[in-house]
Design a protein around this motif. Structure first.
Motif, PDB file in Angstrom:
ATOM      1  N   HIS A 293       0.838  -1.202   0.000  1.00 37.30           N
ATOM      2  CA  HIS A 293       0.000   0.000   0.000  1.00 37.30           C
ATOM      3  C   HIS A 293       0.874   1.254   0.000  1.00 37.30           C
ATOM      4  N   ARG A 295       3.981   1.532  -1.059  1.00 35.66           N
ATOM      5  CA  ARG A 295       4.678   1.655  -2.339  1.00 35.66           C
ATOM      6  C   ARG A 295       3.778   2.286  -3.397  1.00 35.66           C
ATOM      7  N   ARG A 296       2.520   1.898  -3.395  1.00 28.59           N
ATOM      8  CA  ARG A 296       1.567   2.506  -4.339  1.00 28.59           C
ATOM      9  C   ARG A 296       1.347   3.980  -4.026  1.00 28.59           C
ATOM     10  N   GLU A 299       4.240   5.886  -5.560  1.00 31.67           N
ATOM     11  CA  GLU A 299       4.089   6.096  -7.004  1.00 31.67           C
ATOM     12  C   GLU A 299       3.134   7.250  -7.275  1.00 31.67           C
ATOM     13  N   ARG A 300       2.073   7.308  -6.509  1.00 30.49           N
ATOM     14  CA  ARG A 300       1.102   8.386  -6.676  1.00 30.49           C
ATOM     15  C   ARG A 300       1.723   9.744  -6.365  1.00 30.49           C
TER      16      ARG A 300
END
Length: 326
Positions: A293, A295-296, A299-300
């Motif tokens: 979660h 890591r995502r 990226e965002r």
């Protein structure tokens, strides 16, 4: 306890105003003289004084005593201090390129952080110069971990917790995780934990030890969110007013100060984690659902920062990711 290894004897002279020099410069910082950042600054000031043959003395003004942390750049520009130290994530409104420090989960360890700084530094130097300031060096805090008063295995475990924040990124992370942001300055973290005002926070192991958070925050997850740097900078006008020999002595010392500071940060990270464990804080890697979660989220944040900053962001991230060794 953290070892105070950097010229403890220098601290008294530099803070009490003994041994007056021909020129005295004020170094304004919002942090404690006893922190590893403060000790590095004291050691650097002593070496500058020696190299300048006593013609220049740098006097540390810690704990926001000369100006609050957020006002230190203005204090240097206005001549109330000749040198300042601030955390770069606090400069993002006026200096967007400093925000690379606040993009979470793109640096996994110190080697990554040093690569990022190599690509960020030329742009940061130009941004400081545009404001009449000379960037001297930067030193990172240890990696930012996730503290909690209860076990956290997934993002939803943070929902409803009161999370300490200190910049726009930490506020946004708290909101995206469903936590309630609570603005607390670093020097007030211990009091906030003791009074039960916060249940979680993202900060370094060093801050946890300095604020003795173990009575309220029993868990630390090594998420290595980012490595925020403290930047040390001088007034360009003040630099130009110095005798050439003193100016050269100061500028020649900055590379060593930066290298010494990075080494001290690594040491402080190791020692602080050990100290937290001695006080029964459970230190763990994040569970896979939480790590995924986060890591995502990283990226965002990276995509949003690139859109906001534009070509300068790509001038950092493209070579940074291209030079990655893993």
């Amino acid at each position: 306890m953290l070892r105070r290894t950097m010229l403890q004897g220098a601290a008294g002279a530099l803070l009490t105003g003994q041994a007056r020099a021909a020129t005295t410069w004020r170094l304004a910082t919002g942090y404690r003289a006893e922190s590893f950042h403060g000790q590095n600054l004291l050691a650097w000031a002593r070496l500058v004084e020696q190299a300048a043959g006593g013609a220049l003395r740098i006097e540390l003004q810690p704990n926001g005593s000369l100006a609050p942390l957020a006002q230190i750049p203005a204090a240097v520009r206005e001549g109330r201090a000749e040198i300042g130290e601030v955390i770069m994530t606090g400069l993002t409104k006026e200096m967007p390129i400093a925000g690379a420090d606040a993009v979470p989960f793109i640096t996994r360890h110190y080697d990554d952080a040093q690569r990022l700084w190599r690509h960020q530094r030329p742009l940061a130097e130009a941004a400081f110069a545009a404001r009449g300031l000379r960037l001297l060096f930067a030193v990172p805090w240890p990696p930012q971990g996730l503290y909690s008063s209860k076990p956290v295995s997934a993002a939803q475990d943070l929902r409803g917790l009161r999370m300490r924040t200190y910049n726009a990124t930490t506020v946004r992370i708290a909101e995206l995780l469903g936590a309630t942001p609570v603005d607390v300055a670093m020097v007030d973290v211990g009091r906030a934990v003791a009074e039960g005002r916060i249940d979680a926070m993202i900060t370094s192991a060093v801050t946890g030890v300095e604020n003795r958070v173990w009575d309220g925050l029993k868990y630390l997850y090594e998420i290595n969110a980012w490595f925020p740097k403290n930047a040390v900078f001088a007034s360009e006008a003040a630099l130009r007013s110095l005798p050439a020999a003193a100016r050269e002595a100061l500028l020649a010392s900055t590379a060593d100060a930066e290298a010494r500071g990075w080494a001290a940060s690594r040491q402080a990270a190791r020692e602080s984690v050990d100290e937290l464990r001695r006080h029964a804080v459970k230190v763990e890697l994040p569970a896979p659902p939480l790590a995924l979660h986060l890591r995502r989220l990283g990226e965002r944040f990276a995509l949003e920062w690139i859109r906001e900053v534009g070509p300068q962001a790509n001038a950092i991230f493209i070579p940074y990711h291209s030079s990655s060794t893993s």
